[in-house]
Design a protein around this motif. Structure first.
Motif, PDB file in Angstrom:
ATOM      1  N   TYR A   1       0.842  -1.126   0.124  1.00  0.00           N
ATOM      2  CA  TYR A   1       0.199  -0.078   0.024  1.00  0.00           C
ATOM      3  C   TYR A   1       0.817   1.247  -0.011  1.00  0.00           C
ATOM      4  O   TYR A   1       1.887   1.417   0.901  1.00  0.00           O
ATOM      5  CB  TYR A   1      -0.763   0.188   1.236  1.00  0.00           C
ATOM      6  CG  TYR A   1      -1.881  -1.172   1.358  1.00  0.00           C
ATOM      7  CD1 TYR A   1      -3.202  -0.962   0.444  1.00  0.00           C
ATOM      8  CD2 TYR A   1      -1.970  -2.009   2.352  1.00  0.00           C
ATOM      9  CE1 TYR A   1      -3.995  -2.101   0.544  1.00  0.00           C
ATOM     10  CE2 TYR A   1      -2.807  -2.759   2.272  1.00  0.00           C
ATOM     11  CZ  TYR A   1      -3.781  -2.728   1.432  1.00  0.00           C
ATOM     12  OH  TYR A   1      -4.797  -4.020   1.696  1.00  0.00           O
TER      13      TYR A   1
ATOM     14  N   PRO B   1      -0.353   4.915  -0.011  1.00  0.00           N
ATOM     15  CA  PRO B   1      -1.200   6.057  -0.201  1.00  0.00           C
ATOM     16  C   PRO B   1      -0.743   7.342  -0.344  1.00  0.00           C
ATOM     17  O   PRO B   1      -0.044   7.658   0.144  1.00  0.00           O
ATOM     18  CB  PRO B   1      -2.084   5.902   1.034  1.00  0.00           C
ATOM     19  CG  PRO B   1      -1.490   5.018   1.837  1.00  0.00           C
ATOM     20  CD  PRO B   1      -0.168   4.514   1.356  1.00  0.00           C
TER      21      PRO B   1
ATOM     22  N   GLY C   1      -4.859   9.968  -2.053  1.00  0.00           N
ATOM     23  CA  GLY C   1      -5.963   8.879  -2.449  1.00  0.00           C
ATOM     24  C   GLY C   1      -5.511   7.747  -3.599  1.00  0.00           C
ATOM     25  O   GLY C   1      -6.672   7.483  -4.034  1.00  0.00           O
TER      26      GLY C   1
ATOM     27  N   THR D   1      -3.640   4.159  -4.262  1.00  0.00           N
ATOM     28  CA  THR D   1      -2.999   3.215  -3.514  1.00  0.00           C
ATOM     29  C   THR D   1      -2.278   2.254  -4.567  1.00  0.00           C
ATOM     30  O   THR D   1      -2.883   1.900  -5.658  1.00  0.00           O
ATOM     31  CB  THR D   1      -4.318   2.366  -2.860  1.00  0.00           C
ATOM     32  OG1 THR D   1      -5.029   3.160  -2.209  1.00  0.00           O
ATOM     33  CG2 THR D   1      -3.854   1.093  -2.203  1.00  0.00           C
TER      34      THR D   1
ATOM     35  N   ALA E   1      -9.620  -3.980  -7.620  1.00  0.00           N
ATOM     36  CA  ALA E   1     -10.325  -2.651  -7.239  1.00  0.00           C
ATOM     37  C   ALA E   1     -11.225  -2.616  -6.211  1.00  0.00           C
ATOM     38  O   ALA E   1     -11.616  -1.828  -5.450  1.00  0.00           O
ATOM     39  CB  ALA E   1     -10.648  -2.043  -8.415  1.00  0.00           C
TER      40      ALA E   1
ATOM     41  N   HIS F   1     -10.496  -3.580  -2.960  1.00  0.00           N
ATOM     42  CA  HIS F   1      -9.834  -2.298  -1.964  1.00  0.00           C
ATOM     43  C   HIS F   1     -10.914  -1.175  -2.052  1.00  0.00           C
ATOM     44  O   HIS F   1     -10.444  -0.108  -1.396  1.00  0.00           O
ATOM     45  CB  HIS F   1      -8.357  -1.638  -2.493  1.00  0.00           C
ATOM     46  CG  HIS F   1      -7.435  -2.734  -2.424  1.00  0.00           C
ATOM     47  ND1 HIS F   1      -7.170  -3.908  -3.251  1.00  0.00           N
ATOM     48  CD2 HIS F   1      -6.431  -2.878  -1.369  1.00  0.00           C
ATOM     49  CE1 HIS F   1      -6.126  -4.698  -2.793  1.00  0.00           C
ATOM     50  NE2 HIS F   1      -5.463  -3.807  -1.549  1.00  0.00           N
ATOM     51  N   GLY F   2     -11.877  -1.312  -2.351  1.00  0.00           N
ATOM     52  CA  GLY F   2     -12.926  -0.184  -2.320  1.00  0.00           C
ATOM     53  C   GLY F   2     -12.381   1.013  -3.052  1.00  0.00           C
ATOM     54  O   GLY F   2     -12.936   2.338  -2.847  1.00  0.00           O
ATOM     55  N   ALA F   3     -11.795   0.616  -4.213  1.00  0.00           N
ATOM     56  CA  ALA F   3     -11.244   1.837  -5.291  1.00  0.00           C
ATOM     57  C   ALA F   3     -12.568   2.369  -5.778  1.00  0.00           C
ATOM     58  O   ALA F   3     -13.281   1.933  -6.241  1.00  0.00           O
ATOM     59  CB  ALA F   3     -10.165   1.394  -5.972  1.00  0.00           C
TER      60      ALA F   3
ATOM     61  N   LEU G   1      -4.562   2.473  -7.555  1.00  0.00           N
ATOM     62  CA  LEU G   1      -5.802   2.659  -7.296  1.00  0.00           C
ATOM     63  C   LEU G   1      -6.173   3.988  -6.936  1.00  0.00           C
ATOM     64  O   LEU G   1      -5.592   4.457  -6.044  1.00  0.00           O
ATOM     65  CB  LEU G   1      -6.508   1.417  -6.553  1.00  0.00           C
ATOM     66  CG  LEU G   1      -6.266   0.141  -6.723  1.00  0.00           C
ATOM     67  CD1 LEU G   1      -6.789  -0.759  -5.570  1.00  0.00           C
ATOM     68  CD2 LEU G   1      -6.884  -0.302  -8.067  1.00  0.00           C
TER      69      LEU G   1
ATOM     70  N   THR H   1      -8.548   5.818  -4.544  1.00  0.00           N
ATOM     71  CA  THR H   1      -9.393   5.445  -3.484  1.00  0.00           C
ATOM     72  C   THR H   1     -10.185   6.420  -2.994  1.00  0.00           C
ATOM     73  O   THR H   1     -11.281   6.203  -2.208  1.00  0.00           O
ATOM     74  CB  THR H   1      -8.366   4.842  -2.424  1.00  0.00           C
ATOM     75  OG1 THR H   1      -7.153   5.517  -2.281  1.00  0.00           O
ATOM     76  CG2 THR H   1      -7.926   3.280  -2.746  1.00  0.00           C
ATOM     77  N   ALA H   2      -9.763   7.627  -2.947  1.00  0.00           N
ATOM     78  CA  ALA H   2     -10.552   8.770  -2.533  1.00  0.00           C
ATOM     79  C   ALA H   2     -10.360  10.052  -3.013  1.00  0.00           C
ATOM     80  O   ALA H   2      -9.330  10.337  -3.560  1.00  0.00           O
ATOM     81  CB  ALA H   2     -10.502   8.886  -1.116  1.00  0.00           C
TER      82      ALA H   2
END
Lengths: 268, 115
Positions: free
Chosen positions: A18, A20, A23, A25, B18, B21-23, B112, B114-115
């Motif tokens: 990971y 991050p 946002g 990943t 994806a 990982h909730g992407a 990814l 992610t947010a």
């Protein structure tokens, strides 16, 4: 540890797994692109092993004589071994009809537009095709020297045909396919006297140039010429496979196309 | 010819990662492919937008690293680079060689959003 909840992430590999950033990943995967096909192929292989049979994937260009080789094999061994055939073609049931005429069960997979069989297509066929009591299952792949090489079906051995009416440089042109072979069969040998441009020695040199040590067997299925080496190889593989099953070592094609991913993961 | 099938399998695999990982979307996909994998890079690249359309993978960047083709000779021990249809040892000519790199068809990593 699993791949679902994150418990496989440790302090040692966290940075790797990971990252991050804004946002974003990054996830390290290191899996074969055809992982799902390979999972299904493993399942198929397990199914074959449970039935104590040997599954042989027969590949070649269209018209090299795959069905004719199977017909001659059934004629020679049909009274001693129980043989079944799964056929793959874009269209028609013709090949399955030819095999059934020899008194052997055959199932035709019609692939439509697909240029190869994959493990899922074969699995669906296995639901319709009883394996009970079979000694040898032939899977006659779609005639094509490119695509079928990339898809593991769960077979134990790959047999690749090269007919003498093709070029003797086919192994050099299609190295991925010929490297996958556990045995290469030069077919239609009865036509050799008529063909001045096919040199079996050159075909062998092209095969050996791929680092291949597999047997190269020359025969004519139509004229039932020199079938002995092929039949001996086939029976030898079946006997060896059954011996291996007894000692619980799963048999796999010698040249595993995806051996690299197996190197990075645990070998089964 | 089978690159679309391979690409569809790739997209399904990446989309599952994806989702796990909730992407929201996939930014990039890294592959490592060798010359003996049986897959043609340019065809795979062409198939990618079609295979990924309508999935979380749509619009992502496909990065392909070419793995070199390397052999190890069991006869003389030389490790050397080779061509796909000439896999004998270039030092001693033996065909007792093993391909140590060049068959890869590997999904290395994905990035990814992610947010």
């Amino acid at each position: 540890m699993c791949n679902t909840c994150g418990c496989n992430i440790t302090s040692g590999n966290r940075e790797f797994a990971y990252k991050p950033v804004n946002g974003m990943t990054a996830v390290s995967v290191l899996e074969n692109l055809l992982a799902r096909n390979d999972d299904q192929a493993r399942h198929n292989r397990h199914h074959f092993d449970k039935h104590d049979l040997i599954a042989i994937n027969v590949m070649s260009s269209p018209g090299a004589g795959k069905t004719a080789l199977l017909e001659a094999t059934i004629d020679a061994l049909g009274n001693r071994y129980r043989i079944g055939v799964i056929e793959g073609d874009l269209e028609t049931e013709n090949d399955a009809i030819r095999i059934r005429a020899k008194g052997v069960p055959a199932y035709q997979i019609i692939t439509g537009a697909a240029c190869h069989l994959d493990a899922h297509m074969l699995h669906n066929a296995l639901h319709e095709f009883p394996l009970e009591g079979l000694d040898i299952l032939f899977i006659e792949n779609v005639g094509n020297l490119v695509c079928p090489a990339s898809f593991d079906l769960g077979q134990h051995r790959n047999v690749i045909l090269l007919s003498v009416t093709e070029g003797d440089d086919k192994p050099a042109k299609y190295p991925v396919m010929f490297r996958a072979a556990d045995a290469v069969i030069l077919t239609k040998s009865d036509l050799l006297p008529m063909l001045d441009d096919f040199n079996p020695a050159r075909a062998e040199l092209n095969l050996r140039s791929l680092g291949s040590r597999v047997p190269l067997i020359t025969l004519s299925a139509r004229k039932s010429l020199d079938l002995g080496d092929w039949l001996d190889w086939l029976i030898g593989e079946l006997v060896q496979k059954r011996g291996k099953l007894a000692s619980d070592i799963p048999a796999q094609p010698v040249t595993d196309l995806r051996s690299i991913s197996s190197n990075t993961r645990m070998r089964e | 010819m089978h690159e679309l099938s391979v690409c569809q399998a790739l997209v399904a695999q990446v989309e599952q990662i994806a989702i796990n990982h909730g992407a929201l979307k996939v930014e990039s996909v890294k592959l490592r492919i060798g010359p003996l994998s049986g897959v043609e890079l340019s065809l795979l690249e062409h198939a990618y937008p079609f295979a990924s359309a309508g999935t979380l993978v749509e619009g992502s960047r496909l990065e392909i690293e070419r793995a070199p083709l390397k052999l190890n000779c069991e006869a003389c021990g030389l490790e050397s680079e080779a061509k796909p249809n000439l896999l004998t040892c270039r030092m001693c000519g033996s065909c007792l060689t093993r391909v140590v790199s060049g068959e890869e068809l590997t999904l290395m990593s994905v990035e990814l959003i992610t947010a």
